[in-house]
Design a protein around this motif. Structure first.
Motif, PDB file in Angstrom:
ATOM      1  N   LYS B  51       9.441 -56.564 -40.869  1.00 39.04           N
ATOM      2  CA  LYS B  51       8.732 -57.009 -39.761  1.00 39.04           C
ATOM      3  C   LYS B  51       7.653 -57.764 -40.232  1.00 39.04           C
ATOM      4  O   LYS B  51       7.291 -58.925 -39.980  1.00 39.04           O
ATOM      5  CB  LYS B  51       8.271 -55.990 -38.955  1.00 39.04           C
ATOM      6  CG  LYS B  51       9.464 -54.756 -38.511  1.00 39.04           C
ATOM      7  CD  LYS B  51       8.825 -53.735 -37.770  1.00 39.04           C
ATOM      8  CE  LYS B  51       8.046 -52.970 -38.366  1.00 39.04           C
ATOM      9  NZ  LYS B  51       8.411 -51.868 -39.451  1.00 39.04           N
ATOM     10  N   THR B  52       6.832 -57.216 -41.070  1.00 37.56           N
ATOM     11  CA  THR B  52       5.757 -57.943 -41.498  1.00 37.56           C
ATOM     12  C   THR B  52       5.985 -59.232 -42.363  1.00 37.56           C
ATOM     13  O   THR B  52       5.274 -60.420 -42.112  1.00 37.56           O
ATOM     14  CB  THR B  52       4.596 -56.997 -42.547  1.00 37.56           C
ATOM     15  OG1 THR B  52       4.471 -56.051 -41.779  1.00 37.56           O
ATOM     16  CG2 THR B  52       3.500 -57.944 -43.025  1.00 37.56           C
ATOM     17  N   THR B  53       7.060 -59.302 -43.061  1.00 35.76           N
ATOM     18  CA  THR B  53       7.622 -60.345 -44.083  1.00 35.76           C
ATOM     19  C   THR B  53       7.912 -61.489 -43.153  1.00 35.76           C
ATOM     20  O   THR B  53       7.428 -62.727 -43.205  1.00 35.76           O
ATOM     21  CB  THR B  53       8.435 -59.959 -44.679  1.00 35.76           C
ATOM     22  OG1 THR B  53       8.382 -58.870 -45.819  1.00 35.76           O
ATOM     23  CG2 THR B  53       8.983 -61.186 -45.626  1.00 35.76           C
ATOM     24  N   PHE B  90      -4.190 -58.786 -38.164  1.00 29.38           N
ATOM     25  CA  PHE B  90      -3.729 -58.045 -39.392  1.00 29.38           C
ATOM     26  C   PHE B  90      -3.800 -56.484 -38.925  1.00 29.38           C
ATOM     27  O   PHE B  90      -4.602 -55.920 -38.158  1.00 29.38           O
ATOM     28  CB  PHE B  90      -4.340 -58.358 -40.778  1.00 29.38           C
ATOM     29  CG  PHE B  90      -3.915 -59.613 -41.308  1.00 29.38           C
ATOM     30  CD1 PHE B  90      -3.079 -59.830 -42.101  1.00 29.38           C
ATOM     31  CD2 PHE B  90      -4.631 -60.551 -40.969  1.00 29.38           C
ATOM     32  CE1 PHE B  90      -2.806 -61.227 -42.555  1.00 29.38           C
ATOM     33  CE2 PHE B  90      -4.882 -62.095 -41.403  1.00 29.38           C
ATOM     34  CZ  PHE B  90      -3.667 -62.378 -42.271  1.00 29.38           C
ATOM     35  N   GLN B  91      -2.771 -55.727 -39.772  1.00 20.19           N
ATOM     36  CA  GLN B  91      -2.816 -54.197 -39.596  1.00 20.19           C
ATOM     37  C   GLN B  91      -4.023 -53.812 -39.743  1.00 20.19           C
ATOM     38  O   GLN B  91      -4.797 -52.865 -39.251  1.00 20.19           O
ATOM     39  CB  GLN B  91      -1.704 -53.848 -40.503  1.00 20.19           C
ATOM     40  CG  GLN B  91      -1.186 -52.267 -40.039  1.00 20.19           C
ATOM     41  CD  GLN B  91       0.037 -52.134 -40.726  1.00 20.19           C
ATOM     42  OE1 GLN B  91       0.731 -52.871 -41.276  1.00 20.19           O
ATOM     43  NE2 GLN B  91       0.385 -50.833 -40.779  1.00 20.19           N
ATOM     44  N   ASN B  92      -4.504 -54.241 -41.031  1.00 16.10           N
ATOM     45  CA  ASN B  92      -5.875 -53.543 -41.110  1.00 16.10           C
ATOM     46  C   ASN B  92      -7.061 -54.344 -40.903  1.00 16.10           C
ATOM     47  O   ASN B  92      -8.223 -54.267 -41.184  1.00 16.10           O
ATOM     48  CB  ASN B  92      -6.022 -53.393 -42.813  1.00 16.10           C
ATOM     49  CG  ASN B  92      -6.192 -54.746 -43.628  1.00 16.10           C
ATOM     50  OD1 ASN B  92      -5.735 -55.777 -43.037  1.00 16.10           O
ATOM     51  ND2 ASN B  92      -6.113 -54.780 -44.956  1.00 16.10           N
ATOM     52  N   LEU B 166       0.626 -60.143 -33.820  1.00 23.32           N
ATOM     53  CA  LEU B 166      -0.157 -59.099 -34.134  1.00 23.32           C
ATOM     54  C   LEU B 166       0.678 -57.982 -34.817  1.00 23.32           C
ATOM     55  O   LEU B 166       1.845 -57.816 -34.550  1.00 23.32           O
ATOM     56  CB  LEU B 166      -0.375 -58.443 -32.761  1.00 23.32           C
ATOM     57  CG  LEU B 166      -0.831 -59.081 -31.588  1.00 23.32           C
ATOM     58  CD1 LEU B 166      -0.578 -58.681 -30.063  1.00 23.32           C
ATOM     59  CD2 LEU B 166      -2.302 -59.496 -31.847  1.00 23.32           C
ATOM     60  N   ASP B 167       0.213 -57.826 -36.054  1.00 27.73           N
ATOM     61  CA  ASP B 167       0.988 -56.666 -36.814  1.00 27.73           C
ATOM     62  C   ASP B 167       0.274 -55.328 -36.848  1.00 27.73           C
ATOM     63  O   ASP B 167      -0.413 -55.017 -37.082  1.00 27.73           O
ATOM     64  CB  ASP B 167       0.628 -56.929 -38.399  1.00 27.73           C
ATOM     65  CG  ASP B 167       1.648 -56.447 -39.317  1.00 27.73           C
ATOM     66  OD1 ASP B 167       2.437 -55.745 -38.830  1.00 27.73           O
ATOM     67  OD2 ASP B 167       1.572 -56.754 -40.579  1.00 27.73           O
ATOM     68  N   GLU B 168       1.145 -54.485 -36.265  1.00 25.45           N
ATOM     69  CA  GLU B 168       0.940 -53.107 -35.875  1.00 25.45           C
ATOM     70  C   GLU B 168      -0.549 -52.937 -35.410  1.00 25.45           C
ATOM     71  O   GLU B 168      -1.220 -52.143 -35.991  1.00 25.45           O
ATOM     72  CB  GLU B 168       1.213 -52.162 -37.147  1.00 25.45           C
ATOM     73  CG  GLU B 168       2.607 -52.653 -37.788  1.00 25.45           C
ATOM     74  CD  GLU B 168       3.563 -51.120 -38.114  1.00 25.45           C
ATOM     75  OE1 GLU B 168       2.872 -50.277 -37.909  1.00 25.45           O
ATOM     76  OE2 GLU B 168       4.413 -51.422 -38.780  1.00 25.45           O
ATOM     77  N   PRO B 169      -0.966 -53.638 -34.494  1.00 25.55           N
ATOM     78  CA  PRO B 169      -2.372 -53.668 -33.949  1.00 25.55           C
ATOM     79  C   PRO B 169      -2.982 -52.327 -33.372  1.00 25.55           C
ATOM     80  O   PRO B 169      -3.935 -52.222 -33.693  1.00 25.55           O
ATOM     81  CB  PRO B 169      -2.384 -54.662 -32.849  1.00 25.55           C
ATOM     82  CG  PRO B 169      -1.179 -54.778 -32.301  1.00 25.55           C
ATOM     83  CD  PRO B 169      -0.107 -54.245 -33.422  1.00 25.55           C
TER      84      PRO B 169
HETATM   85 MG   LIG Z   1       4.401 -53.998 -42.091  1.00 30.52          MG
END
Ligand SMILES: [Mg+2]
Ligand SMILES: Nc1ncnc2c1ncn2[C@@H]1O[C@H](COP(=O)(O)OP(=O)(O)O)[C@@H](O)[C@H]1O
Lengths: 279, 364
Positions: B51-53, B90-92, B166-169
């Motif tokens: 997913k992130t990729t 980003f997730q972080n 939105l990456d795992e927000p």
């Molecule tokens: Mg990911």
């Protein structure tokens, strides 16, 4: 009760520090306040002699300048190297870190003599430049400040690179991507994000390189020769050639204070401009 | 406040046959997604499914091995990330730790050459949009997780991106805050009409926020459809198992006639179903049926199978039964509580009237 116990645990180390660092320093201070080389007449004579001589100030300035020039050269070459390291694949990083650390495993004497081979009249650099027809006369590199700065830059490079790389590789790689996604060019990302955030490593590197290059007696004397006089050479002459220990003590303390002054100024400036320190 | 940020024209986003390889492993494998203007698409899948990729390819941080990405029909593959005008959270969060909240939000505007009062005005506007008007001079580390996320959102929105990623927000937020932020993001996305991709591994989140869901597994999109379609008509066994809970029962196709199949379950019942494509008589199958589509009964019949009742747990307005079929399959059955009579003799299980079981081929 607990506080006391913890405090007592630190006692052996404190005593060791006191005997190894503090006592000799105090002795040095003590010795500097004798007028004669027999250390029999207390007085301010040696301080007056050193501080009253314009030559002393030239040597102090030359020594500090040598340190600053080396610091600048290690930043100019080391910072891009650190950036390259950061972008390298993990395999390449291992090779690079080996190349970076290797000089530390060699004796300074060996490294310094290697530079004589490189910089000498018939050394690698001159031979190459002459054969390429760029110069007709050999360049004078040994016993010049330029040659000394060149060799010190290589010799002290690990001290710049290691703290820099250690801070940089702890930076969140997403920060660069975030900057880029927000529309920033590579240069903007470098100067607005990477440089400020790597400031703690840069300052640490500068301090180490400065302190180490200003006191690099072996490199200074072997490559700089006796024509270039820096504080460490002066100390060596006074203590082991002339046996004027009080004067040597005066020069030593001057070196210590000068280095500490510049180092504190550097770290203060670093903290001011960097603003951000991990924590 | 809704009007504070005006909507810009929404863009389409097309991902065509996209593959990404890291060395010999394939992180994204031939993904195709056609996303409508203003749509929210959730990429849903287990950790490590790519997913992130996929998101990083769209943002331009990773180059694909094959395939194209188009925004409004034009390929963007040749553009570096800083020219794509894509907002990413980003997730972080990746807030710049050495800059204040206002400086973080202003970063993208300054990079675009905006100056002084204009930057100031936009920063104020977007910080108010995410309800952080009073936090301008704080550093990110002086904010809570939810506040940091809102700053990251304001920073991404301030550049008025054409696409929002939105990456795992919500992953790092606690439950209550998560719901608030889901609503907030949905509201902002609506107001701005932004085409949005949301990465998540939480199916409830995907269901509640997304217009359509792309379920990913091992780099591939297994199914791309509305939440209802994904839940009710999972196309693959993986999707079936990943979304919701389900009962899987072994069986074989006993007969086939004009589009309908009769399945003989190993638990001892025959069920008539719509025939799946490509399965012949005698083919081993798995019948998947949701717990709420099963019911208990006291009457035997050809389409009911014998069970050994286990625990019955009242959960909210529902009663969750555990049971064991004669072939050893454990079943989970959910019934509304009021419908349940205190009847100990209900030792048969059958499909509820509105059941829509799915058939999948089974390898033996
Ligand atoms: Mg990911
Ligand atoms: N920079 C990378 N180098 C090598 N492999 C990677 C890299 N980034 C991701 N991967 C691999 O690609 C796959 C997909 O990762 P990712 O897209 O982060 O998954 P997800 O976001 O769905 O959890 C994983 O197997 C991961 O190990």
């Amino acid at each position: 009760m607990r506080k006391l116990a913890e405090w007592q645990l630190a006692l052996p180390l404190a005593l060791a520090f006191a005997s190894i660092f503090l006592a000799p320093l105090l002795m040095l201070v003590g010795v500097s306040f004798f007028n004669d080389d027999k250390i029999s007449q207390p007085g301010f004579g040696q301080w007056a002699k050193f501080l009253g001589d314009p030559f002393s100030y030239k040597v102090i300035a030359d020594t500090m300048l040598l340190g600053l020039k080396t610091v600048c050269a290690t930043i100019v070459i080391g910072y891009p190297l650190a950036l390259i390291y950061l972008d390298a694949s993990p395999r390449l990083q291992k090779v690079l870190i080996f190349i970076i650390v290797m000089p530390l495993l060699l004796s300074v004497v060996v490294r310094t003599f290697a530079w004589i081979v490189v910089l000498g009249r018939e050394g690698v650099v001159n031979t190459l430049l002459m054969q390429l027809g760029i110069i007709s006369e050999p360049l004078r590199l040994l016993q010049t400040e330029l040659g000394l700065v060149i060799s010190l830059t290589q010799i002290e490079m690990p001290l710049m690179l290691l703290p820099l790389i250690s801070v940089m590789s702890r930076l969140d790689p997403n920060l660069r991507d975030a900057s880029s996604a927000l529309g920033a060019s590579r240069w903007r990302t470098l100067f607005k994000v990477i440089v400020p955030l790597s400031m703690p490593g840069l300052v640490a590197g500068c301090l180490l390189v400065f302190a180490s290059s200003t006191t690099a007696f072996i490199s200074q004397t072997v490559i700089g020769g006796v024509r270039l006089i820096y504080l460490p050479l002066l100390i060596w002459q006074q203590s082991l050639v002339v046996f004027n220990w009080p004067f040597a003590a005066v020069v030593s303390l001057t070196l210590l204070v000068s280095v500490l002054t510049v180092v504190s100024a550097l770290s203060y400036l670093g903290r001011r401009s960097g603003g951000y320190v991990h924590g | 406040m809704q009007q504070a940020v005006k909507a810009n024209a929404a863009r389409t986003l097309d991902v065509e046959d996209l593959s990404v390889r890291y060395g010999t492993s394939t992180a994204v494998d031939g993904v195709t997604l056609a996303i409508e203007p203003g749509e929210v698409v959730a990429l849903l899948g287990p950790s490590g499914c790519g997913k992130t990729t996929l998101l990083r390819v769209i943002a331009g941080f990773v180059r694909q091995a094959t395939g194209r990405v188009r925004v409004d029909g034009a390929t963007i593959d040749h553009l570096p990330p800083n020219q794509r005008n894509i907002g990413i959270v980003f997730q972080n969060y990746a807030l710049f730790p050495h800059m204040t909240v206002a400086e973080n939000v202003a970063y993208g505007l300054r990079a675009r050459g905006l100056k002084g009062p204009e930057v100031e005005a936009r920063v104020t506007r977007f910080l108010e949009t995410v309800q952080l008007g009073g936090f301008k001079d704080r550093l990110p580390r002086q904010l809570s997780g939810g506040q940091q996320q809102r700053v990251a959102l304001a920073r991404a929105l301030a550049i008025e991106p054409s696409i929002l990623l939105l990456d795992e927000p919500f992953a790092a937020l606690d439950r209550n805050l998560r719901l608030d932020m889901q609503i907030e993001i949905k509201r902002l996305q609506r107001t701005l009409g932004l085409t949005t991709i949301l990465v998540t591994h939480d199916q409830d989140e995907a269901m509640s926020v997304a217009d359509r869901i792309a379920v990913m597994n091992k780099g591939k999109v297994e199914q791309f459809g509305t939440p209802v379609a994904i839940y009710d008509e999972p196309q693959t066994l993986f999707v079936n198992g990943f979304i919701g809970t389900t009962n899987l029962m072994n069986g074989r196709i006993a007969s086939l006639q004009n589009g309908s199949a009769t399945v003989a379950l190993e638990a001892g019942a025959t069920i008539d179903l719509t025939a799946p494509a490509g399965l012949g008589i005698g083919a081993p199958v798995l019948m998947s049926v949701r717990p709420e589509q099963l019911t208990l009964s006291s009457v035997p019949g050809p389409d009911a199978w014998k069970i050994e009742p286990g625990l019955a747990l009242p959960i909210g307005a529902q009663l969750v039964h555990e049971a064991r079929a004669t072939d050893g399959t454990f079943l989970k059955i959910i019934e509304p509580r009021r419908a349940v009579a205190a009847d100990a003799a209900r030792t048969y299980c059958t499909l509820a009237a509105d059941a829509r079981p799915m058939l999948f081929p089974r390898s033996t």
